[in-house]
Motif scaffolding. Structure first.
Motif, PDB file in Angstrom:
ATOM      1  N   SER A  11     -41.576 -13.300 -34.297  1.00  0.00           N
ATOM      2  CA  SER A  11     -42.085 -13.959 -33.086  1.00  0.00           C
ATOM      3  C   SER A  11     -41.775 -15.455 -33.154  1.00  0.00           C
ATOM      4  N   THR A  12     -42.353 -16.226 -32.245  1.00  0.00           N
ATOM      5  CA  THR A  12     -42.042 -17.648 -32.182  1.00  0.00           C
ATOM      6  C   THR A  12     -42.478 -18.372 -33.446  1.00  0.00           C
ATOM      7  N   GLN A  13     -43.677 -18.041 -33.922  1.00  0.00           N
ATOM      8  CA  GLN A  13     -44.243 -18.834 -35.003  1.00  0.00           C
ATOM      9  C   GLN A  13     -44.298 -18.105 -36.329  1.00  0.00           C
ATOM     10  N   GLN A  94     -38.683 -12.642 -27.111  1.00  0.00           N
ATOM     11  CA  GLN A  94     -37.646 -12.256 -26.153  1.00  0.00           C
ATOM     12  C   GLN A  94     -36.758 -13.443 -25.754  1.00  0.00           C
ATOM     13  N   HIS A  95     -35.595 -13.106 -25.263  1.00  0.00           N
ATOM     14  CA  HIS A  95     -34.647 -14.033 -24.617  1.00  0.00           C
ATOM     15  C   HIS A  95     -33.836 -14.927 -25.559  1.00  0.00           C
ATOM     16  N   GLY A  96     -34.354 -15.271 -26.733  1.00  0.00           N
ATOM     17  CA  GLY A  96     -33.653 -16.169 -27.661  1.00  0.00           C
ATOM     18  C   GLY A  96     -32.325 -15.563 -28.090  1.00  0.00           C
ATOM     19  N   ASP A 276     -40.723  -8.427 -28.195  1.00  0.00           N
ATOM     20  CA  ASP A 276     -42.125  -8.320 -28.640  1.00  0.00           C
ATOM     21  C   ASP A 276     -43.038  -7.713 -27.568  1.00  0.00           C
ATOM     22  N   ASN A 277     -42.754  -8.026 -26.304  1.00  0.00           N
ATOM     23  CA  ASN A 277     -43.619  -7.451 -25.260  1.00  0.00           C
ATOM     24  C   ASN A 277     -43.397  -5.955 -25.074  1.00  0.00           C
ATOM     25  N   PRO A 278     -42.142  -5.500 -24.964  1.00  0.00           N
ATOM     26  CA  PRO A 278     -41.945  -4.041 -24.913  1.00  0.00           C
ATOM     27  C   PRO A 278     -42.542  -3.334 -26.133  1.00  0.00           C
ATOM     28  N   GLY A 317     -42.224 -12.196 -11.220  1.00  0.00           N
ATOM     29  CA  GLY A 317     -42.480 -11.254 -12.308  1.00  0.00           C
ATOM     30  C   GLY A 317     -41.193 -10.594 -12.768  1.00  0.00           C
ATOM     31  N   HIS A 318     -41.299  -9.864 -13.858  1.00  0.00           N
ATOM     32  CA  HIS A 318     -40.116  -9.190 -14.402  1.00  0.00           C
ATOM     33  C   HIS A 318     -40.347  -7.700 -14.537  1.00  0.00           C
ATOM     34  N   VAL A 319     -39.231  -6.970 -14.488  1.00  0.00           N
ATOM     35  CA  VAL A 319     -39.268  -5.556 -14.856  1.00  0.00           C
ATOM     36  C   VAL A 319     -38.315  -5.382 -16.028  1.00  0.00           C
ATOM     37  N   ILE A 331     -45.395 -10.515 -16.713  1.00  0.00           N
ATOM     38  CA  ILE A 331     -45.427 -11.885 -16.208  1.00  0.00           C
ATOM     39  C   ILE A 331     -45.765 -12.745 -17.408  1.00  0.00           C
ATOM     40  N   CYS A 332     -45.034 -13.816 -17.551  1.00  0.00           N
ATOM     41  CA  CYS A 332     -45.208 -14.658 -18.740  1.00  0.00           C
ATOM     42  C   CYS A 332     -45.664 -16.052 -18.328  1.00  0.00           C
ATOM     43  N   PHE A 333     -46.803 -16.467 -18.870  1.00  0.00           N
ATOM     44  CA  PHE A 333     -47.343 -17.803 -18.596  1.00  0.00           C
ATOM     45  C   PHE A 333     -47.138 -18.626 -19.865  1.00  0.00           C
TER      46      PHE A 333
END
Ligand code: XUL
Length: 527
Positions: A11-13, A94-96, A276-278, A317-319, A331-333
């Motif tokens: 993850s990020t950290q 995600q995305h990185g 990580d979200n999936p 939002g995303h699918v 949805i990512c905040f």
């Protein structure tokens, strides 16, 4: 005999590990390694490299490789039965993206256990750093790709999301424009997830349909690379991307590096990683459509399972593909835990218990006070210039500000999740901040839905272990039902259910319109 599966979450950290035993249906090991603390030589702060430009957020693939070595060494020291692991799966922030040159394939195939992973990786990177999901420096590229694809509606219906600054396609485009030579030298583009899987498998790994959907490059309905999107993004991309596959799909046996160095079962299967979200969707057991969860981490995410692919035309939002088949919404905040921490620091509040006490000193609705906590550029709503905005709120009132940040975060979640058209019966809360009762109380009241805390805080690593188990069983020719596989791992903490308070819920019902106006005004003032 124990049936052990290892799930890792980069993850990020931190990098986390979860081992599940499918015979007893239990988590038998959990461990996390915090990047800043365990690997200070990489000089990250909260997992991110310092940069003078607040919009640029990069990390380094070398840090993630070093963490993998460190965590395996730790598991060996902790006496984890690595020799009995049947398959390894994983998830990544995600995305990185990671940019590898033509030497990478051979280097992955010949990882030498006498050297560290990083020594083995010398000379394989076409780009030293990796843009990560917190980066918001690609607004221009987003606009360019969106335009080429025919606007928001078309971009969403093809790729599952509008173009977003953190999504990999716009990041690749920026890299190609600003560093054309390095882009030319890039033979393989990996996501954090597929890069880590490649290290484990000793070969270039596929990208899964969950993480692949976070790139603005995958056709969300056909689940293959979308050629218009590739063309709109950068030249020669078709050759640089790996194939797409299901999360958990068997890649092959793990690299001998891990078997020889750490005693990992040499026949353990390396499987395709996901985001990580999936992975959390599996870890939280959200198999049936309509189930929803809120993950309270560095970012706060709101997600759930859908059977049909229904996209958000407004583009917020995303699918994504769900690792259990079908689809998931997300949805990512961006201003999640770090924003809550900023407020806590700002008012010199010693701990979260004290923070919670201050929150309860104020009534639901905070007498109309609203705080927009955009310490970092926000993803939803899209805000590129950071800043905090107060409406009918005294900056000197600690209690009011503590309550205001929680209410604003939850009101935003409610407002921006309406497109999903899921009225969840229950929301599962997970992630570090899900321990915080004051926050869950506000969540239940604002979303007007019972909230339950889930026992395992490492839901992504758990989901990754379950995806690996699924992939292993499929590879063995067994038929596996997802609901049976995930059942029992996600027991809500007994007595953790918080039911909405009817009076408070009414207050928030009314407050939503005011919140939406404040958001609108604040965004207008930033134009
Ligand atoms: C999701 C997102 C974040 C990261 C965090 O779209 O950007 O939740 O996955 O790791």
């Amino acid at each position: 005999m124990a049936k052990l599966f290892l799930g890792l979450d980069s993850s990020t950290q931190s990098l986390s590990a979860v081992v599940v035993d499918l015979d007893t249906h239990k988590v038998v090991y959990e461990k996390s390694l915090n990047f800043d603390q365990a690997l200070p030589e990489f000089k990250t702060r909260n997992g991110v490299l310092p940069n003078r430009d607040p919009l640029v957020k990069h990390s380094t693939p070398r840090l993630w490789a070093a963490a993998l070595d460190r965590l395996f060494a730790q598991m060996k020291t902790d006496g984890v039965a690595l020799g009995k692991i049947l398959a390894v799966g994983g998830s990544g922030q995600q995305h990185g993206s990671v940019y590898l040159n033509e030497k990478a394939e051979a280097a992955f195939a010949a990882l030498d256990p006498r050297r560290s992973l990083n020594e083995n990786l010398d000379g394989v990177f076409a780009r030293k750093t990796s843009p990560i999901w917190m980066d918001s420096s690609t607004a221009k590229e987003c606009a360019e790709i969106r335009k080429k694809l025919g606007g928001v509606k078309f971009t969403v219906s093809r790729t599952g999301s509008d173009t977003f600054e953190r999504f990999t396609g716009p990041q690749i485009r920026k890299f190609c424009k600003t560093e054309p030579r390095a882009y030319d030298q890039t033979a393989h583009i990996a996501l954090v997830s597929s890069y880590m899987a490649s290290l484990l498998a000793g070969r270039i790994a596929p990208i899964d349909f969950g993480d692949g959907a976070g790139m603005n490059l995958m056709d969300i309905r056909r689940k293959n690379w979308n050629h218009d999107a590739l063309k709109a993004t950068a030249p020669g991309l078709t050759k640089k991307l790996p194939p797409l596959a299901d999360a958990g799909h068997a890649i092959g046996p793990v690299s001998p590096y891990f078997a020889q160095k750490y005693g990992l079962n040499a026949e353990a299967l390396a499987t395709v990683w996901t985001g990580d979200n999936p992975a959390s969707v599996l870890g939280l057991g959200l198999i049936k459509p309509g189930q929803a969860a809120v993950s309270l981490g560095t970012s706060d995410t709101f997600f759930g399972t859908m059977d049909k692919c229904q996209t958000d035309e407004s583009g917020q939002g995303h699918v994504f593909g769900s690792p259990a088949g079908g689809y998931m919404t997300l949805i990512c905040f961006k201003n999640g835990s770090l924003a809550r921490e900023k407020i806590r620091e700002m008012y010199k509040i010693s701990d979260w218990k004290k923070f919670g006490e201050l929150v309860s000193q104020r009534p639901a609705g905070n007498n109309g006070a609203i705080l927009l906590p955009w310490f970092e550029p926000e993803i939803v709503p899209r805000v590129n210039r950071p800043g905090i905005h107060r409406f009918d709120l005294d900056a000197n009132d600690a209690a009011a500000n503590c309550r205001a940040i929680l209410e604003a975060q939850m009101l935003s979640m409610r407002l921006h999740s309406q497109w999903m058209q899921v009225a969840p019966e229950k929301i599962f809360a997970t992630g570090g901040a899900s321990q915080d009762k004051a926050l869950l109380r506000v969540m239940a009241d604002v979303l007007n839905c019972p909230v339950l805390r889930i026992e395992v805080s490492k839901s992504a690593a758990l989901g990754a272990a379950l995806a690996a188990a699924h992939g292993w069983m499929v590879n063995e020719g067994q038929t596996v039902k997802w609901d049976k596989l995930v059942a029992g791992f996600t027991t809500p903490v007994p007595g953790s259910e918080i039911r909405p308070d009817k009076k408070a819920a009414k207050v928030y019902e009314k407050m939503l319109a005011k919140y939406a106006d404040c958001e609108y005004d604040a965004m207008d003032s930033l134009k």
